[in-house]
Design a protein around this motif. Structure first.
Motif, PDB file in Angstrom:
ATOM      1  N   ALA A 184      -8.159   4.620   5.334  1.00  0.00           N
ATOM      2  CA  ALA A 184      -7.195   4.880   6.399  1.00  0.00           C
ATOM      3  C   ALA A 184      -6.362   3.634   6.678  1.00  0.00           C
ATOM      4  O   ALA A 184      -6.860   2.509   6.626  1.00  0.00           O
ATOM      5  N   ASP A 185      -5.086   3.850   6.963  1.00  0.00           N
ATOM      6  CA  ASP A 185      -4.144   2.754   7.191  1.00  0.00           C
ATOM      7  C   ASP A 185      -4.331   2.201   8.610  1.00  0.00           C
ATOM      8  O   ASP A 185      -3.518   2.434   9.501  1.00  0.00           O
ATOM      9  N   SER A 186      -5.416   1.483   8.800  1.00  0.00           N
ATOM     10  CA  SER A 186      -5.737   0.908  10.107  1.00  0.00           C
ATOM     11  C   SER A 186      -6.412  -0.437   9.906  1.00  0.00           C
ATOM     12  O   SER A 186      -6.816  -0.784   8.797  1.00  0.00           O
ATOM     13  N   GLY A 187      -6.519  -1.202  10.977  1.00  0.00           N
ATOM     14  CA  GLY A 187      -7.124  -2.529  10.871  1.00  0.00           C
ATOM     15  C   GLY A 187      -6.171  -3.529  10.260  1.00  0.00           C
ATOM     16  O   GLY A 187      -4.959  -3.467  10.485  1.00  0.00           O
ATOM     17  N   ILE A 188      -6.705  -4.441   9.462  1.00  0.00           N
ATOM     18  CA  ILE A 188      -5.899  -5.498   8.850  1.00  0.00           C
ATOM     19  C   ILE A 188      -6.270  -5.642   7.378  1.00  0.00           C
ATOM     20  O   ILE A 188      -7.450  -5.696   7.024  1.00  0.00           O
ATOM     21  N   GLU A 189      -5.236  -5.707   6.548  1.00  0.00           N
ATOM     22  CA  GLU A 189      -5.424  -5.989   5.130  1.00  0.00           C
ATOM     23  C   GLU A 189      -4.633  -7.222   4.730  1.00  0.00           C
ATOM     24  O   GLU A 189      -3.519  -7.441   5.224  1.00  0.00           O
ATOM     25  N   VAL A 190      -5.210  -8.005   3.835  1.00  0.00           N
ATOM     26  CA  VAL A 190      -4.520  -9.122   3.192  1.00  0.00           C
ATOM     27  C   VAL A 190      -4.475  -8.807   1.698  1.00  0.00           C
ATOM     28  O   VAL A 190      -5.516  -8.565   1.075  1.00  0.00           O
ATOM     29  N   ALA A 191      -3.278  -8.782   1.148  1.00  0.00           N
ATOM     30  CA  ALA A 191      -3.107  -8.397  -0.252  1.00  0.00           C
ATOM     31  C   ALA A 191      -2.993  -9.621  -1.149  1.00  0.00           C
ATOM     32  O   ALA A 191      -2.397 -10.635  -0.769  1.00  0.00           O
TER      33      ALA A 191
ATOM     34  N   LYS B  44       4.210   2.495 -13.989  1.00  0.00           N
ATOM     35  CA  LYS B  44       3.251   3.212 -13.143  1.00  0.00           C
ATOM     36  C   LYS B  44       2.548   2.239 -12.196  1.00  0.00           C
ATOM     37  O   LYS B  44       2.431   2.480 -10.995  1.00  0.00           O
ATOM     38  N   TRP B  45       2.073   1.109 -12.735  1.00  0.00           N
ATOM     39  CA  TRP B  45       1.396   0.122 -11.913  1.00  0.00           C
ATOM     40  C   TRP B  45       2.333  -0.439 -10.859  1.00  0.00           C
ATOM     41  O   TRP B  45       1.983  -0.614  -9.700  1.00  0.00           O
ATOM     42  N   GLN B  46       3.554  -0.742 -11.302  1.00  0.00           N
ATOM     43  CA  GLN B  46       4.489  -1.415 -10.406  1.00  0.00           C
ATOM     44  C   GLN B  46       5.022  -0.478  -9.331  1.00  0.00           C
ATOM     45  O   GLN B  46       5.370  -0.915  -8.240  1.00  0.00           O
ATOM     46  N   LYS B  47       5.046   0.813  -9.622  1.00  0.00           N
ATOM     47  CA  LYS B  47       5.393   1.781  -8.584  1.00  0.00           C
ATOM     48  C   LYS B  47       4.316   1.780  -7.503  1.00  0.00           C
ATOM     49  O   LYS B  47       4.622   1.819  -6.300  1.00  0.00           O
ATOM     50  N   ALA B  48       3.052   1.735  -7.920  1.00  0.00           N
ATOM     51  CA  ALA B  48       1.949   1.693  -6.960  1.00  0.00           C
ATOM     52  C   ALA B  48       2.028   0.418  -6.116  1.00  0.00           C
ATOM     53  O   ALA B  48       1.789   0.445  -4.900  1.00  0.00           O
TER      54      ALA B  48
ATOM     55  N   LEU C 122       3.313  -1.998  -0.763  1.00  0.00           N
ATOM     56  CA  LEU C 122       3.974  -3.029   0.034  1.00  0.00           C
ATOM     57  C   LEU C 122       4.945  -2.423   1.047  1.00  0.00           C
ATOM     58  O   LEU C 122       5.079  -2.922   2.165  1.00  0.00           O
ATOM     59  N   GLU C 123       5.609  -1.359   0.684  1.00  0.00           N
ATOM     60  CA  GLU C 123       6.589  -0.743   1.581  1.00  0.00           C
ATOM     61  C   GLU C 123       5.942   0.026   2.722  1.00  0.00           C
ATOM     62  O   GLU C 123       6.432   0.009   3.851  1.00  0.00           O
ATOM     63  N   LYS C 124       4.850   0.714   2.437  1.00  0.00           N
ATOM     64  CA  LYS C 124       4.366   1.727   3.369  1.00  0.00           C
ATOM     65  C   LYS C 124       3.059   1.392   4.087  1.00  0.00           C
ATOM     66  O   LYS C 124       2.709   2.063   5.058  1.00  0.00           O
ATOM     67  N   ARG C 125       2.345   0.380   3.645  1.00  0.00           N
ATOM     68  CA  ARG C 125       1.022   0.110   4.211  1.00  0.00           C
ATOM     69  C   ARG C 125       1.164  -0.677   5.513  1.00  0.00           C
ATOM     70  O   ARG C 125       1.484  -1.874   5.515  1.00  0.00           O
ATOM     71  N   GLN C 126       0.905  -0.021   6.636  1.00  0.00           N
ATOM     72  CA  GLN C 126       1.133  -0.626   7.946  1.00  0.00           C
ATOM     73  C   GLN C 126       0.128  -1.721   8.306  1.00  0.00           C
ATOM     74  O   GLN C 126       0.438  -2.625   9.078  1.00  0.00           O
ATOM     75  N   CYS C 127      -1.078  -1.638   7.762  1.00  0.00           N
ATOM     76  CA  CYS C 127      -2.110  -2.613   8.119  1.00  0.00           C
ATOM     77  C   CYS C 127      -1.998  -3.907   7.317  1.00  0.00           C
ATOM     78  O   CYS C 127      -2.775  -4.838   7.535  1.00  0.00           O
ATOM     79  N   LEU C 128      -1.024  -3.993   6.418  1.00  0.00           N
ATOM     80  CA  LEU C 128      -0.807  -5.225   5.647  1.00  0.00           C
ATOM     81  C   LEU C 128      -0.273  -6.320   6.569  1.00  0.00           C
ATOM     82  O   LEU C 128       0.789  -6.168   7.170  1.00  0.00           O
ATOM     83  N   LYS C 129      -1.004  -7.420   6.691  1.00  0.00           N
ATOM     84  CA  LYS C 129      -0.635  -8.484   7.628  1.00  0.00           C
ATOM     85  C   LYS C 129      -0.430  -9.842   6.963  1.00  0.00           C
ATOM     86  O   LYS C 129      -0.131 -10.832   7.633  1.00  0.00           O
ATOM     87  N   GLY C 130      -0.592  -9.920   5.658  1.00  0.00           N
ATOM     88  CA  GLY C 130      -0.368 -11.174   4.947  1.00  0.00           C
ATOM     89  C   GLY C 130      -0.483 -10.952   3.446  1.00  0.00           C
ATOM     90  O   GLY C 130      -1.210 -10.065   3.002  1.00  0.00           O
ATOM     91  N   ILE C 131       0.258 -11.743   2.676  1.00  0.00           N
ATOM     92  CA  ILE C 131       0.247 -11.612   1.225  1.00  0.00           C
ATOM     93  C   ILE C 131      -0.052 -12.961   0.584  1.00  0.00           C
ATOM     94  O   ILE C 131       0.603 -13.963   0.887  1.00  0.00           O
ATOM     95  N   VAL C 132      -1.037 -12.970  -0.296  1.00  0.00           N
ATOM     96  CA  VAL C 132      -1.325 -14.140  -1.118  1.00  0.00           C
ATOM     97  C   VAL C 132      -0.641 -13.910  -2.463  1.00  0.00           C
ATOM     98  O   VAL C 132      -0.994 -12.980  -3.194  1.00  0.00           O
ATOM     99  N   VAL C 133       0.360 -14.729  -2.760  1.00  0.00           N
ATOM    100  CA  VAL C 133       1.077 -14.613  -4.032  1.00  0.00           C
ATOM    101  C   VAL C 133       0.557 -15.704  -4.961  1.00  0.00           C
ATOM    102  O   VAL C 133       0.730 -16.893  -4.688  1.00  0.00           O
ATOM    103  N   LEU C 134      -0.093 -15.295  -6.031  1.00  0.00           N
ATOM    104  CA  LEU C 134      -0.699 -16.248  -6.957  1.00  0.00           C
ATOM    105  C   LEU C 134       0.227 -16.514  -8.124  1.00  0.00           C
ATOM    106  O   LEU C 134       0.746 -15.577  -8.751  1.00  0.00           O
ATOM    107  N   MET C 135       0.440 -17.801  -8.408  1.00  0.00           N
ATOM    108  CA  MET C 135       1.312 -18.212  -9.505  1.00  0.00           C
ATOM    109  C   MET C 135       0.667 -19.376 -10.244  1.00  0.00           C
ATOM    110  O   MET C 135       0.131 -20.293  -9.610  1.00  0.00           O
ATOM    111  N   ASP C 136       0.720 -19.329 -11.546  1.00  0.00           N
ATOM    112  CA  ASP C 136       0.282 -20.464 -12.357  1.00  0.00           C
ATOM    113  C   ASP C 136       1.148 -21.666 -11.973  1.00  0.00           C
ATOM    114  O   ASP C 136       2.380 -21.593 -12.054  1.00  0.00           O
TER     115      ASP C 136
END
Length: 221
Positions: A25-32, A96-100, A105-119
């Motif tokens: 369920a789209d509730s609480g907090i998620e970090v992607a 297919k993966w990138q659509k997911a 990213l567009e629709k998930r309301q509980c997303l509160k932060g993003i860790v972007v990993l780069m070499d």
């Protein structure tokens, strides 16, 4: 801040989903966690949680096809998103993966932060910048984790961190940059503090984000 004290070491696998309709369920907090398929995302997750086998590490980058969810506390989750930008993945599968990814990213309301990993040796590729720009436009905080920093000397590492900070400063967004090594545990404490800080926020109702063409920008290179 929430009274819930978060410990990433308590992370436990919850579900693998092909799209957001199969997620909890789209509730609480998620970090992607997001990044190119060879950025060391699985290794970083395992290091941050002190669990060697939490996220599966493939010898062939680009094998993470699903959205993987790990619960660290009640209604607090880490989300491992499909890797992007790996040239050897068939185009149809990549789309297919990138659509997911874009849909999440567009629709998930509980997303509160993003860790972007780069070499750290190859940061800020086009798709990395697309993702960070989107987060900035959406007022989402970003932790730019520059992985594999043990591959560089201390001087070169510091120079790369400064260069990335300078490049991202023009976005005028909440973006932190940290060198990281899953092998040497460099930057682990700093990353842990940032991620736990996001997860310990009070849950607030937010407005729906505006739809955009973010997922289109992730349809391969």
């Amino acid at each position: 801040m929430s009274s819930t004290k978060i410990h990433l070491t308590k992370a436990a696998f919850t579900i693998s989903a092909p799209d957001i309709r199969r997620l909890p369920a789209d509730s609480g907090i998620e970090v992607a966690f997001a990044g190119r398929s060879n950025a060391g995302k699985s290794s970083a997750l395992n290091t941050l949680t002190n669990q060697r086998g939490l996220a599966r590490i493939s010898k062939t980058p680009g094998r993470t096809q699903l959205i993987n969810v790990f619960e660290v506390a009640e209604n607090r989750r880490l989300v491992d998103l499909p890797g992007y930008g790996f040239a050897q993945v068939p185009l149809a599968m990549k789309k297919k993966w990138q659509k997911a990814l874009g849909e999440y990213l567009e629709k998930r309301q509980c997303l509160k932060g993003i860790v972007v990993l780069m070499d750290i040796r190859h940061p800020l590729k086009d798709l990395d910048m697309d993702l960070i720009q989107w987060a900035a436009d959406s007022d989402l905080p970003v932790l730019a984790l520059l992985t594999k920093c043990d591959k560089l000397s201390q001087g070169k590492r510091s120079a790369e961190v400064l260069a990335v900070k300078k490049a991202l400063s023009t976005l005028n967004a909440d973006i932190k940059v940290q060198a990281f090594s899953s092998l040497k545990y460099t930057g682990k404490e700093q990353a842990d503090a940032i991620i736990c800080g996001w997860l310990e926020q009070e849950v607030q109702d937010g407005e729906l984000p505006e739809e955009d063409d973010f997922d289109d920008s992730f349809e391969g290179e």
